[in-house]
Design a protein around this motif. Sequence first.
Motif, PDB file in Angstrom:
ATOM      1  N   ARG A 139      -8.377  -0.582 -14.545  1.00 28.97           N
ATOM      2  CA  ARG A 139      -8.571  -0.708 -13.100  1.00 28.97           C
ATOM      3  C   ARG A 139      -7.953   0.494 -12.374  1.00 28.97           C
ATOM      4  N   THR A 140      -8.591   0.927 -11.298  1.00 27.73           N
ATOM      5  CA  THR A 140      -8.020   1.925 -10.403  1.00 27.73           C
ATOM      6  C   THR A 140      -7.708   1.247  -9.083  1.00 27.73           C
ATOM      7  N   VAL A 141      -6.438   1.306  -8.667  1.00 25.13           N
ATOM      8  CA  VAL A 141      -6.025   0.645  -7.427  1.00 25.13           C
ATOM      9  C   VAL A 141      -5.240   1.648  -6.573  1.00 25.13           C
ATOM     10  N   THR A 142      -5.212   1.391  -5.277  1.00 25.50           N
ATOM     11  CA  THR A 142      -4.512   2.264  -4.343  1.00 25.50           C
ATOM     12  C   THR A 142      -3.519   1.458  -3.534  1.00 25.50           C
ATOM     13  N   GLU A 143      -2.256   1.892  -3.566  1.00 26.69           N
ATOM     14  CA  GLU A 143      -1.242   1.257  -2.754  1.00 26.69           C
ATOM     15  C   GLU A 143      -1.390   1.690  -1.297  1.00 26.69           C
ATOM     16  N   GLY A 144      -0.935   0.833  -0.397  1.00 26.53           N
ATOM     17  CA  GLY A 144      -0.817   1.256   0.987  1.00 26.53           C
ATOM     18  C   GLY A 144       0.388   2.165   1.135  1.00 26.53           C
ATOM     19  N   GLY A 145       0.407   2.929   2.204  1.00 27.30           N
ATOM     20  CA  GLY A 145       1.516   3.837   2.448  1.00 27.30           C
ATOM     21  C   GLY A 145       2.544   3.273   3.394  1.00 27.30           C
ATOM     22  N   THR A 146       2.407   1.985   3.768  1.00 28.94           N
ATOM     23  CA  THR A 146       3.368   1.364   4.667  1.00 28.94           C
ATOM     24  C   THR A 146       4.059   0.214   3.944  1.00 28.94           C
TER      25      THR A 146
END
Length: 361
Positions: free
Chosen positions: A184-191
């Motif tokens: 899986r490719t996931v992206t964290e939020g930056g906040t």
Amino acid sequence: MDASRRPLVRRAVLCLLSFVLLAGCSLAGSTSSSSSSSPSAGRDLPDTEQAAVPGADDLESDYRKVIRDVLPSVVQIQAGDELGSGVVYDGKGHIVTNAHVVGDGKTFQVTTAGSETPLTAELVYSYPQQDLAVIRLERVPDGLKAARFGDSAEVGVGQIVLAMGSPLGLASSVTQGIVSATGRTVTEGGTGGGTGATLANMVQTSAAINPGNSGGALVDLRGEVVGIPTLAAADPRAGNAAAGIGFAIPASTVKAVAGQIVEQGRVTHSGRAALGITGRTLVDADYQAVGVAVVEVQRDGAADEAGIRPEDVITGLGDTDVTTITSLAEALAARQPGDRTTVTFRRGDAERTADVTLGEQ
């Protein structure tokens, strides 16, 4: 744990593609005892008949052995007012955890599974691009046990795994599930304490991952750490954690990054493909994302050598459409340094393509 300044429970919300939470806690549960009579037979059954569940004793024995073997290698980390988890990497006191657990901190209090007395640890290096960090105990206690890290290539869907950590500050907690998917490719939020990183090849699991589990251990029944729990998905409609959907950084990535930090004090080879640009998401008059505007081009980087310039607007990488900086990061995450591909971009009113050999982040 998740290293924001807000209270532990409220700081969980991040973005996985569109909705993701930083990791953390196990779900409490209870079991009810079996009835002492059989509805069909209408008579009392001997204890030996009630326990006739094939393989149950063996499986429980496996669980208990893994917990006994691995839990001493999982620690609780206090970073300021926040709590997270970590895994003992070696006998020299190195502990690997998430970058979002350590945050901006330089010193930490670490509690091992066998002691309630915190030990002081210092930051060795934090690598937010992969949401990993290594800290080191100032004093190595007797009996400190390093974890065994497995091979990510051997992790398969349906495999039973245990998540170990300190959810909501509950040290040495264990939850159970399976590997739901890999790659899986996931992206964290930056906040909310997130690094904003795009993470490739993540292990998806149904084991409970909640605030505080971040940086802990996802373990198979051989007693090997197969991942570092990092993210939990959120229900986009309810806005809270989606049960049974969590993500862990695979063990092979952990070993590659942590190994460089331990040996060299930093990450020298990320293994992550890069274009060599600084960009921002461009929106149109209707506030719809339409591409990545190039703000700066790294000298002698992949984009520079392909003739891409500041103010160009990237709209595609290979066969993948690019509309935001996140979608560009996700497209790059699927590739390796040295890969050749094409970049589609706009310069003024003209659409162009360029052949690019990707560099390393």
